[in-house]
Design a protein around this motif. Structure first.
Motif, PDB file in Angstrom:
ATOM      1  N   GLN A 132       0.969  -1.118   0.017  1.00 43.18           N
ATOM      2  CA  GLN A 132       0.237   0.010  -0.125  1.00 43.18           C
ATOM      3  C   GLN A 132       0.897   1.322  -0.099  1.00 43.18           C
ATOM      4  N   HIS A 133       0.473   2.310  -0.629  1.00 43.67           N
ATOM      5  CA  HIS A 133       1.152   3.712  -0.720  1.00 43.67           C
ATOM      6  C   HIS A 133       2.681   3.379  -1.025  1.00 43.67           C
ATOM      7  N   GLY A 134       2.871   2.404  -1.897  1.00 45.90           N
ATOM      8  CA  GLY A 134       4.598   2.095  -2.196  1.00 45.90           C
ATOM      9  C   GLY A 134       5.122   1.599  -1.283  1.00 45.90           C
ATOM     10  N   PHE A 135       4.489   0.915  -0.230  1.00 45.65           N
ATOM     11  CA  PHE A 135       5.408   0.316   0.790  1.00 45.65           C
ATOM     12  C   PHE A 135       5.465  -1.046   0.552  1.00 45.65           C
ATOM     13  N   PRO A 149      10.359   2.429   0.198  1.00 46.98           N
ATOM     14  CA  PRO A 149       9.945   2.051  -1.247  1.00 46.98           C
ATOM     15  C   PRO A 149      10.858   2.435  -2.293  1.00 46.98           C
ATOM     16  N   LEU A 150      12.043   3.195  -2.021  1.00 46.37           N
ATOM     17  CA  LEU A 150      13.161   3.532  -3.002  1.00 46.37           C
ATOM     18  C   LEU A 150      14.330   2.856  -2.726  1.00 46.37           C
ATOM     19  N   TYR A 151      14.094   1.879  -1.847  1.00 49.55           N
ATOM     20  CA  TYR A 151      15.389   0.983  -1.518  1.00 49.55           C
ATOM     21  C   TYR A 151      15.759   0.456  -2.935  1.00 49.55           C
ATOM     22  N   ASN A 152      17.104   0.494  -3.153  1.00 49.58           N
ATOM     23  CA  ASN A 152      17.867  -0.163  -4.285  1.00 49.58           C
ATOM     24  C   ASN A 152      18.901  -1.183  -4.043  1.00 49.58           C
TER      25      ASN A 152
END
Length: 203
Positions: free
Chosen positions: A2-5, A41-44
């Protein structure tokens, strides 16, 4: 999701607070199972950018003289180059490995500028705005394998989280930490805001 998480179950994980020697029960430890893990959510995984995760416990820890809160910096607050901070962990003493220390270890390291850390002699542009570097020009003192997730404390606030590096204690390659101040808003929104809908109980 949800919500990009991304929400992850962690049935095999145990969170321990108030520990000092990992091979001895000292009577100061507290244990809690996680309810859910929330990775940014932006973890790469390739670049280690946004290398930060929150853990919601099934039950709160009890604060006492062995377990206390670690304050966080305000959103966007940086640490000046040369400022000496402290990193702690139970990781290896050297890249060669050997036995993992059973006693919590700590060392002080100065902040290294992003410009120097990103130079062609060092990480050559791989340090993002979401990272902090810390280490000595001569090397020798650093976080190492097994310390990942440990705190980098500056002025009694957790400004960094052990993230990655190139070797341990290498003079050319300081330790790299997630810059907590870059994620303070996300942390607060996740804990107190609508993102709590991400935390779904599981059995």
């Amino acid at each position: 999701m949800q919500h990009g998480f991304l929400c992850f179950r962690a049935e095999q994980m145990m969170i321990v607070a108030g520990d000092y020697k990992v091979n001895i029960f000292e009577g100061t430890e507290q244990y809690a199972k996680p309810r859910i893990l929330v990775i940014h959510p932006l973890y790469n995984r390739s670049t280690n950018n946004a290398d930060i995760m929150l853990i919601k416990l099934r039950a709160p820890m009890v604060l006492n003289k062995y377990v206390s809160l670690a304050p966080l910096p305000r959103q966007g607050t940086g640490v000046a180059e040369g400022h000496v901070c402290r990193v702690s962990g139970w990781g290896y003493n050297s890249l060669e490995g050997g036995q993992v220390p059973v006693t919590l270890r700590t060392v002080t390291v100065p902040i290294v500028s992003t410009a120097r850390c990103n130079s062609s002699d060092s990480f050559n542009g791989n340090i993002t705005a979401n990272m902090i570097c810390a280490g000595y020009n001569t090397g020798g003192k650093d976080a190492c394998k097994g310390d990942s997730g440990g705190p980098l404390v500056c002025d009694r606030r957790v400004y960094g989280v052990v993230s990655w590096g190139n070797g341990c204690g290498d003079a050319k390659f300081p330790g790299v930490y997630t810059a907590v101040s870059r994620f303070r808003r996300w942390i607060d929104q996740t804990i107190y805001g609508s993102y709590l809908r991400c935390f779904k109980p599981w059995k």
